[in-house]
Structure formats: C-alpha cells, structure tokens
Scaffold this active site. Structure first.
Site, PDB file in Angstrom:
ATOM      1  N   ARG A   1       0.958  11.352 -96.448  1.00 39.32           N
ATOM      2  CA  ARG A   1      -0.424  11.108 -96.035  1.00 39.32           C
ATOM      3  C   ARG A   1      -1.048   9.825 -96.576  1.00 39.32           C
ATOM      4  O   ARG A   1      -2.138   9.441 -96.133  1.00 39.32           O
ATOM      5  CB  ARG A   1      -1.301  12.318 -96.429  1.00 39.32           C
ATOM      6  CG  ARG A   1      -0.828  13.648 -95.868  1.00 39.32           C
ATOM      7  CD  ARG A   1      -0.875  13.708 -94.359  1.00 39.32           C
ATOM      8  NE  ARG A   1      -0.511  15.040 -93.865  1.00 39.32           N
ATOM      9  CZ  ARG A   1      -0.583  15.403 -92.589  1.00 39.32           C
ATOM     10  NH1 ARG A   1      -0.991  14.564 -91.672  1.00 39.32           N
ATOM     11  NH2 ARG A   1      -0.217  16.620 -92.218  1.00 39.32           N
TER      12      ARG A   1
ATOM     13  N   ARG B   1     -17.421  32.400 -90.518  1.00 44.69           N
ATOM     14  CA  ARG B   1     -17.837  33.766 -90.173  1.00 44.69           C
ATOM     15  C   ARG B   1     -19.039  34.164 -91.030  1.00 44.69           C
ATOM     16  O   ARG B   1     -19.970  34.801 -90.556  1.00 44.69           O
ATOM     17  CB  ARG B   1     -16.718  34.771 -90.459  1.00 44.69           C
ATOM     18  CG  ARG B   1     -15.521  34.649 -89.582  1.00 44.69           C
ATOM     19  CD  ARG B   1     -14.530  35.737 -89.914  1.00 44.69           C
ATOM     20  NE  ARG B   1     -14.907  37.021 -89.349  1.00 44.69           N
ATOM     21  CZ  ARG B   1     -14.375  38.185 -89.737  1.00 44.69           C
ATOM     22  NH1 ARG B   1     -13.459  38.214 -90.690  1.00 44.69           N
ATOM     23  NH2 ARG B   1     -14.751  39.303 -89.178  1.00 44.69           N
TER      24      ARG B   1
ATOM     25  N   ALA C   1       2.662  19.367-108.851  1.00 44.25           N
ATOM     26  CA  ALA C   1       2.926  17.924-108.812  1.00 44.25           C
ATOM     27  C   ALA C   1       4.009  17.565-107.791  1.00 44.25           C
ATOM     28  O   ALA C   1       3.937  16.527-107.136  1.00 44.25           O
ATOM     29  CB  ALA C   1       3.326  17.432-110.194  1.00 44.25           C
TER      30      ALA C   1
HETATM   31  C1  FAD Z   1       1.879  11.060 -89.628  1.00 38.96           C
HETATM   32  C2  FAD Z   1       1.991  12.536 -89.371  1.00 38.96           C
HETATM   33  C3  FAD Z   1       1.920  13.006 -88.077  1.00 38.96           C
HETATM   34  C4  FAD Z   1       2.041  14.376 -87.816  1.00 38.96           C
HETATM   35  N1  FAD Z   1       1.963  14.823 -86.524  1.00 38.96           N
HETATM   36  C5  FAD Z   1       2.115  16.146 -86.256  1.00 38.96           C
HETATM   37  C6  FAD Z   1       2.083  16.629 -84.913  1.00 38.96           C
HETATM   38  O1  FAD Z   1       1.931  15.879 -83.965  1.00 38.96           O
HETATM   39  N2  FAD Z   1       2.196  17.966 -84.716  1.00 38.96           N
HETATM   40  C7  FAD Z   1       2.396  18.863 -85.743  1.00 38.96           C
HETATM   41  O2  FAD Z   1       2.526  20.055 -85.519  1.00 38.96           O
HETATM   42  N3  FAD Z   1       2.402  18.418 -87.023  1.00 38.96           N
HETATM   43  C8  FAD Z   1       2.283  17.099 -87.312  1.00 38.96           C
HETATM   44  N4  FAD Z   1       2.307  16.670 -88.607  1.00 38.96           N
HETATM   45  C9  FAD Z   1       2.398  17.666 -89.695  1.00 38.96           C
HETATM   46  C10 FAD Z   1       3.817  17.756 -90.262  1.00 38.96           C
HETATM   47  O3  FAD Z   1       4.742  18.141 -89.277  1.00 38.96           O
HETATM   48  C11 FAD Z   1       3.874  18.751 -91.448  1.00 38.96           C
HETATM   49  O4  FAD Z   1       3.553  20.047 -90.980  1.00 38.96           O
HETATM   50  C12 FAD Z   1       2.915  18.415 -92.545  1.00 38.96           C
HETATM   51  O5  FAD Z   1       2.967  17.042 -92.832  1.00 38.96           O
HETATM   52  C13 FAD Z   1       3.285  19.226 -93.810  1.00 38.96           C
HETATM   53  O6  FAD Z   1       4.446  18.644 -94.379  1.00 38.96           O
HETATM   54  P1  FAD Z   1       5.538  19.508 -95.124  1.00 38.96           P
HETATM   55  O7  FAD Z   1       6.084  20.581 -94.250  1.00 38.96           O
HETATM   56  O8  FAD Z   1       6.521  18.528 -95.701  1.00 38.96           O
HETATM   57  O9  FAD Z   1       4.671  20.111 -96.329  1.00 38.96           O
HETATM   58  P2  FAD Z   1       4.757  21.561 -96.992  1.00 38.96           P
HETATM   59  O10 FAD Z   1       4.455  22.614 -96.000  1.00 38.96           O
HETATM   60  O11 FAD Z   1       3.882  21.493 -98.206  1.00 38.96           O
HETATM   61  O12 FAD Z   1       6.265  21.716 -97.398  1.00 38.96           O
HETATM   62  C14 FAD Z   1       6.813  20.904 -98.428  1.00 38.96           C
HETATM   63  C15 FAD Z   1       8.319  20.915 -98.268  1.00 38.96           C
HETATM   64  O13 FAD Z   1       8.805  22.237 -98.535  1.00 38.96           O
HETATM   65  C16 FAD Z   1       9.870  22.515 -97.649  1.00 38.96           C
HETATM   66  N5  FAD Z   1       9.477  23.663 -96.815  1.00 38.96           N
HETATM   67  C17 FAD Z   1       8.243  24.219 -96.723  1.00 38.96           C
HETATM   68  N6  FAD Z   1       8.256  25.265 -95.901  1.00 38.96           N
HETATM   69  C18 FAD Z   1       9.524  25.363 -95.435  1.00 38.96           C
HETATM   70  C19 FAD Z   1      10.163  26.243 -94.541  1.00 38.96           C
HETATM   71  N7  FAD Z   1       9.523  27.224 -93.910  1.00 38.96           N
HETATM   72  N8  FAD Z   1      11.465  26.071 -94.300  1.00 38.96           N
HETATM   73  C20 FAD Z   1      12.170  25.081 -94.897  1.00 38.96           C
HETATM   74  N9  FAD Z   1      11.622  24.194 -95.763  1.00 38.96           N
HETATM   75  C21 FAD Z   1      10.307  24.346 -96.026  1.00 38.96           C
HETATM   76  C22 FAD Z   1      10.147  21.266 -96.818  1.00 38.96           C
HETATM   77  O14 FAD Z   1      11.122  20.493 -97.477  1.00 38.96           O
HETATM   78  C23 FAD Z   1       8.811  20.547 -96.870  1.00 38.96           C
HETATM   79  O15 FAD Z   1       8.901  19.138 -96.694  1.00 38.96           O
HETATM   80  C24 FAD Z   1       2.201  15.302 -88.895  1.00 38.96           C
HETATM   81  C25 FAD Z   1       2.253  14.813 -90.210  1.00 38.96           C
HETATM   82  C26 FAD Z   1       2.150  13.448 -90.450  1.00 38.96           C
HETATM   83  C27 FAD Z   1       2.206  12.960 -91.878  1.00 38.96           C
END
Ligand code: FAD
Length: 236
Positions: free
Chosen positions: A167, A91, A157
C-alpha cells in the site's frame, strides 16, 4: 485523515530479537532480553530481516486509531486479513449528519466538486427520509463510499511489512496509500530498525511487480543502486 498509534508492544524490537534468539539458544527469553544491548538488538534484527526469518516479528503488535477516512478506504483496509479491526457501525450510529471524503481530483475541479456536493446532499436528504420509515440498518444502504468512517486496527509487525509493501506503492489507491505512509511514519518512531526498509519492493529491492503498469521507480532505484544493507525477504 487522522492516524494515531495508540498502543504497541513495549520495547517491540527487544521482544522480537529475544524471541528470535531463543530459537538458537539454551537460555530463556527473559534472560536473553536482559542481556541484549540496544546495538545487539539492532544488528540481530537487521540480520533476521535480511535472511527472511520473519515469524518472530509477529510478537510485536501495533494499534492505530484512524479517523477521517472513507468507506472506500476501509473496504480496502479490511482485505488485510492478518489484522484485527473495530469500525464505527452504521447500524447503531445515526448517519444523518455524515461527513464525507472528497478525492483531490474532485476538489481540484469546480464543476466536479459542485456535482459531487449536490449529489451527496441529495443522498443525505434521502437517508433522512428513509431513516424515518425503515431501520437504520436498511437506510444505510443508500450511503456512498465517500462516507467518513473511524476504525481501530491492530497489526503485528510482519503483517505491517506486507501492508506497507502493497500500500505504500505509488500504484496503490491514493487514500489507502496516504494511510499507509502515515502508519509507517508512526511505527518508525517506535521501532526504527524493524521498519527501516518497510515499503514497496521497488524502494527496497529495485523490483516492481506491476509489469506494464509500473511507475518506473524500480528502474530509478536500480540505477541509483539497491541498498546492500539487507532486504526484506517476505518468503519465509
Ligand atoms: C494495488 C492493489 C490493487 C488491488 N486490486 C484489487 C482488485 O482489483 N480486486 C480485489 O479483490 N482485490 C484487490 N486488491 C487487494 C489484494 O488482492 C489483497 O486482498 C489485499 O492487498 C490484502 O493483501 P494480502 O492478502 O497479502 O494481506 P493479508 O490478508 O493480511 O494476508 C497476508 C499474507 O498472509 C497470507 N495469507 C492470508 N490469508 C491466506 C489464505 N487464506 N491462504 C493463503 N495465504 C494467506 C498471504 O501470504 C498474504 O500475502 C488490490 C491490492 C492492491 C495493493
């Protein structure tokens, strides 16, 4: 891609170790920290990580400056909610001369590269035209996923371990995988014990969650022998 660790908690490993020790001690954190030798910090962290007592890792944070990445990457990065982000605004910053990221598969194919460049230049021309008649915040709607962006992000961490687990995996998309590997390289220089085992579960545990889409590395790791010096248990 440029990835730089621009700030981090001073003595991150000692801070995490002192915070964890506090749970089991009558002493205060400063006193504990003063009395911990580097060797004690290392062995205590290894133990902490192997039993999955990971909440003390949240006391150490790491800030990265990231440049030369695409908006396709940044969209994936910000899905990691347990982190803080600042990103170049489309923006407020004029994108008339936007840089773009070229995927290796396109760079390797002359026909694909020609098509890619031609279309991106057409988009640039259209953006310039639009930006003269509508606000930038609307002209930007025509910009592609390839557009280069810059970010600053801060992870603790524990969240970084989750990020690297997801990743650094070979199944992750190539650009964010490269970013994850670069970030892991950076933090290993300042917190080698915390991040010694950081990475996908195939590398650390010989387990793959990708089912039929597995790359096969987990099998290879199991054949070679899973490291018995401790595992990340991300469950607690
Ligand atoms: C190989 C790969 C393919 C993917 N493909 C897709 C796809 O096709 N479509 C798509 O939408 N996304 C996709 N993703 C994204 C994925 O679904 C996650 O959104 C992203 O990897 C973030 O991971 P996370 O939620 O563990 O991380 P963070 O958001 O950092 O969360 C860390 C951890 O905190 C906890 N946490 C965080 N927020 C909450 C909450 N609200 N409720 C409960 N627990 C919580 C969980 O334990 C989580 O693992 C992909 C990811 C990967 C690695």
């Amino acid at each position: 891609m440029k990835v730089e660790l621009i700030a981090y908690t001073p003595e991150p490993e000692a801070v995490v170790a002192a915070a964890a020790r506090l749970c089991y001690s009558d002493l205060g954190a400063s006193e504990i920290r003063e009395n911990l030798s580097p060797e004690e910090v290392r062995s205590f962290l290894e133990k902490l990580i192997s039993i999955g007592h990971l909440s003390p890792l949240e006391h150490a944070s790491f800030t990265f400056a990231i440049e030369g990445v695409s908006r396709a990457l940044s969209h994936q990065l910000v899905r990691h909610r347990i982190a803080s982000y600042s990103q170049k605004s489309q923006r407020y910053v004029d994108e008339e001369n936007f840089e773009y990221i070229t995927p290796p598969s396109i760079a390797a194919d002359p026909d694909a590269l020609e098509l890619y460049r031609t279309k991106l230049e057409e988009i640039r021309a259209a953006y310039r035209q639009l930006a003269r008649i509508v606000p930038r915040e609307d002209a930007r709607y025509i910009l592609p996923n390839a557009t280069e962006t810059k970010l600053v992000c801060t992870f603790n961490a524990r969240s970084l371990l989750n990020f690297f687990r997801l990743r650094c995996c070979r199944r992750a998309q190539w650009e964010i995988r490269e970013l994850a590997h670069r970030m892991r390289q950076e933090v290993r220089q300042v917190a080698p014990t915390l991040f010694a085992l950081a990475g996908p579960s195939c590398e650390t545990e010989g387990i793959c969650w990708e089912g039929k889409m597995t790359c096969g590395l987990a099998r290879e790791v199991r054949r070679r022998g899973v490291p018995d010096h401790g595992r990340y248990n991300l469950g607690t």
